[in-house]
Motif scaffolding. Sequence first.
Motif, PDB file in Angstrom:
ATOM      1  N   LEU A  44      -0.734  16.873   7.763  1.00  0.00           N
ATOM      2  CA  LEU A  44       0.133  16.847   6.585  1.00  0.00           C
ATOM      3  C   LEU A  44       1.374  16.048   6.936  1.00  0.00           C
ATOM      4  O   LEU A  44       2.024  16.308   7.954  1.00  0.00           O
ATOM      5  CB  LEU A  44       0.531  18.263   6.162  1.00  0.00           C
ATOM      6  N   MET A  45       1.694  15.056   6.093  1.00  0.00           N
ATOM      7  CA  MET A  45       2.866  14.215   6.325  1.00  0.00           C
ATOM      8  C   MET A  45       3.882  14.378   5.216  1.00  0.00           C
ATOM      9  O   MET A  45       3.511  14.507   4.046  1.00  0.00           O
ATOM     10  CB  MET A  45       2.458  12.734   6.375  1.00  0.00           C
ATOM     11  N   ARG A  46       5.167  14.379   5.599  1.00  0.00           N
ATOM     12  CA  ARG A  46       6.209  14.132   4.615  1.00  0.00           C
ATOM     13  C   ARG A  46       6.278  12.622   4.461  1.00  0.00           C
ATOM     14  O   ARG A  46       6.535  11.909   5.416  1.00  0.00           O
ATOM     15  CB  ARG A  46       7.562  14.682   5.060  1.00  0.00           C
ATOM     16  N   VAL A  47       6.004  12.149   3.264  1.00  0.00           N
ATOM     17  CA  VAL A  47       5.937  10.710   3.033  1.00  0.00           C
ATOM     18  C   VAL A  47       7.357  10.159   2.896  1.00  0.00           C
ATOM     19  O   VAL A  47       8.126  10.613   2.050  1.00  0.00           O
ATOM     20  CB  VAL A  47       5.118  10.393   1.773  1.00  0.00           C
ATOM     21  N   CYS A  48       7.698   9.191   3.753  1.00  0.00           N
ATOM     22  CA  CYS A  48       8.994   8.521   3.659  1.00  0.00           C
ATOM     23  C   CYS A  48       8.889   7.219   2.865  1.00  0.00           C
ATOM     24  O   CYS A  48       9.870   6.792   2.245  1.00  0.00           O
ATOM     25  CB  CYS A  48       9.542   8.234   5.051  1.00  0.00           C
ATOM     26  N   ALA A  49       7.723   6.598   2.891  1.00  0.00           N
ATOM     27  CA  ALA A  49       7.502   5.367   2.130  1.00  0.00           C
ATOM     28  C   ALA A  49       6.014   5.197   1.920  1.00  0.00           C
ATOM     29  O   ALA A  49       5.198   5.579   2.772  1.00  0.00           O
ATOM     30  CB  ALA A  49       8.081   4.157   2.856  1.00  0.00           C
ATOM     31  N   ALA A  50       5.651   4.611   0.784  1.00  0.00           N
ATOM     32  CA  ALA A  50       4.246   4.354   0.439  1.00  0.00           C
ATOM     33  C   ALA A  50       4.101   2.900   0.004  1.00  0.00           C
ATOM     34  O   ALA A  50       4.834   2.435  -0.865  1.00  0.00           O
ATOM     35  CB  ALA A  50       3.775   5.290  -0.676  1.00  0.00           C
ATOM     36  N   GLY A  51       3.183   2.193   0.622  1.00  0.00           N
ATOM     37  CA  GLY A  51       2.919   0.815   0.234  1.00  0.00           C
ATOM     38  C   GLY A  51       2.112   0.759  -1.050  1.00  0.00           C
ATOM     39  O   GLY A  51       1.338   1.662  -1.364  1.00  0.00           O
ATOM     40  N   VAL A  52       2.295  -0.328  -1.788  1.00  0.00           N
ATOM     41  CA  VAL A  52       1.572  -0.553  -3.046  1.00  0.00           C
ATOM     42  C   VAL A  52       0.762  -1.834  -2.885  1.00  0.00           C
ATOM     43  O   VAL A  52       1.317  -2.894  -2.560  1.00  0.00           O
ATOM     44  CB  VAL A  52       2.546  -0.698  -4.231  1.00  0.00           C
ATOM     45  N   GLY A  53      -0.537  -1.736  -3.098  1.00  0.00           N
ATOM     46  CA  GLY A  53      -1.396  -2.902  -2.936  1.00  0.00           C
ATOM     47  C   GLY A  53      -2.317  -3.093  -4.119  1.00  0.00           C
ATOM     48  O   GLY A  53      -2.460  -2.199  -4.962  1.00  0.00           O
ATOM     49  N   PRO A  54      -2.954  -4.255  -4.220  1.00  0.00           N
ATOM     50  CA  PRO A  54      -3.824  -4.533  -5.360  1.00  0.00           C
ATOM     51  C   PRO A  54      -4.962  -3.533  -5.515  1.00  0.00           C
ATOM     52  O   PRO A  54      -5.400  -3.255  -6.632  1.00  0.00           O
ATOM     53  CB  PRO A  54      -4.344  -5.948  -5.091  1.00  0.00           C
ATOM     54  N   TRP A  55      -5.437  -2.970  -4.402  1.00  0.00           N
ATOM     55  CA  TRP A  55      -6.506  -1.975  -4.491  1.00  0.00           C
ATOM     56  C   TRP A  55      -6.035  -0.737  -5.247  1.00  0.00           C
ATOM     57  O   TRP A  55      -6.842  -0.068  -5.882  1.00  0.00           O
ATOM     58  CB  TRP A  55      -7.007  -1.611  -3.094  1.00  0.00           C
ATOM     59  N   ASP A  56      -4.735  -0.420  -5.180  1.00  0.00           N
ATOM     60  CA  ASP A  56      -4.214   0.702  -5.970  1.00  0.00           C
ATOM     61  C   ASP A  56      -4.403   0.424  -7.461  1.00  0.00           C
ATOM     62  O   ASP A  56      -4.718   1.330  -8.237  1.00  0.00           O
ATOM     63  CB  ASP A  56      -2.726   0.921  -5.680  1.00  0.00           C
ATOM     64  N   GLY A  57      -4.177  -0.830  -7.857  1.00  0.00           N
ATOM     65  CA  GLY A  57      -4.390  -1.203  -9.247  1.00  0.00           C
ATOM     66  C   GLY A  57      -5.845  -1.131  -9.640  1.00  0.00           C
ATOM     67  O   GLY A  57      -6.183  -0.708 -10.758  1.00  0.00           O
ATOM     68  N   TRP A  58      -6.741  -1.531  -8.738  1.00  0.00           N
ATOM     69  CA  TRP A  58      -8.175  -1.454  -9.049  1.00  0.00           C
ATOM     70  C   TRP A  58      -8.599  -0.001  -9.218  1.00  0.00           C
ATOM     71  O   TRP A  58      -9.383   0.324 -10.122  1.00  0.00           O
ATOM     72  CB  TRP A  58      -8.993  -2.108  -7.931  1.00  0.00           C
ATOM     73  N   ILE A  59      -8.105   0.876  -8.337  1.00  0.00           N
ATOM     74  CA  ILE A  59      -8.444   2.300  -8.446  1.00  0.00           C
ATOM     75  C   ILE A  59      -7.922   2.859  -9.764  1.00  0.00           C
ATOM     76  O   ILE A  59      -8.639   3.548 -10.495  1.00  0.00           O
ATOM     77  CB  ILE A  59      -7.878   3.075  -7.240  1.00  0.00           C
ATOM     78  N   ARG A  60      -6.669   2.563 -10.086  1.00  0.00           N
ATOM     79  CA  ARG A  60      -6.059   3.050 -11.329  1.00  0.00           C
ATOM     80  C   ARG A  60      -6.835   2.595 -12.557  1.00  0.00           C
ATOM     81  O   ARG A  60      -7.001   3.341 -13.531  1.00  0.00           O
ATOM     82  CB  ARG A  60      -4.625   2.523 -11.416  1.00  0.00           C
ATOM     83  N   ALA A  61      -7.349   1.362 -12.510  1.00  0.00           N
ATOM     84  CA  ALA A  61      -8.053   0.792 -13.658  1.00  0.00           C
ATOM     85  C   ALA A  61      -9.532   1.150 -13.698  1.00  0.00           C
ATOM     86  O   ALA A  61     -10.231   0.780 -14.652  1.00  0.00           O
ATOM     87  CB  ALA A  61      -7.891  -0.727 -13.653  1.00  0.00           C
TER      88      ALA A  61
END
Length: 310
Positions: A31-48
């Motif tokens: 389990l991590m406390r997230v300090c930063a999260a990258g955003v990539g094109p694959w995130d958009g593909w998953i969302r869509a």
Amino acid sequence: MKAWCVRRFGGPEVIDLDDVPVPEPGPGEVLMRVCAAGVGPWDGWIRAGRSVLPQPLPLTLGSDLSGEIKALGDGVTQFAIGDAVFGVTNKRFTGAYAEYAVAAAGMLAWKPQHLDHVAAASVPVVGVTALQALFAQARLVHGQSVLIHGAAGNVGAYAVQLAKGAGIRVSATAGAADLAYVRDLGADAVIDYRTTAFEDAVRDVDAVVDLVGGAVQDRSFAVLRRGGRLISAVSQPDQMLAERAGVEAKFFLVDVTSADLAQLATMLDDGSLTTTVGTVLSFGDARIAHEMLEGTRPRPRGKIVLKVDP
């Protein structure tokens, strides 16, 4: 905790900031406390709903992350509570746009000491994709040559640096505004794809790393030596064209591992590899990040990162 969730596939408007329970790590997870999260094109593909991987709904978006370990699942011995780590959540590439996230320990490594969490979160998927495309897939070695398409992009920028650092001659394609940037990364020859046909500038390379696809991919068979390799992180190459050219051609999905992340971390710390963060947004601006992915908002060169404040 807060997390950016998707309950139906669609545009950026389908992402909702929800209150959800803090997850618990299973065997082999942390389990991590997230300090930063990258955003990539694959995130958009998953969302869509266009992911090549099954993505059951509902889901929390995000894969790249950097943060602090808060709890260990059974069997995790390589990390300790309090360690600063970076990497990827899981093989589905989901769960990182959250205040806390569960991640597979085998897809994490200690954060580079000389990078903050925002810069570290920009690295994992794109950095490992470049590393694996060049060496695990194209099997390039010192003294060979490569043509990298899309060299100014996030994967391409790492690929240019990694190839040059390994003693490989690098030719690269980019737009006019990015030519100097790609040269500074270490490319031996940079081709403006809008004004010059790369087939007229490159011949008999050992490998092509394709980060563009489409007609560019098909045209790339002409510049490979017989026995060469075309490696695409975008789409499956035409096997008939590959056979006609006498080359190997394949599409691959990145497999993020602790070992590859640790190799990148060492290079980032010793200065032989640099990362480019283009846009840093607050955690509450995930929809804006996805509008940038869609091209409905302008964005500078480099990675988009969400900064998650405590």
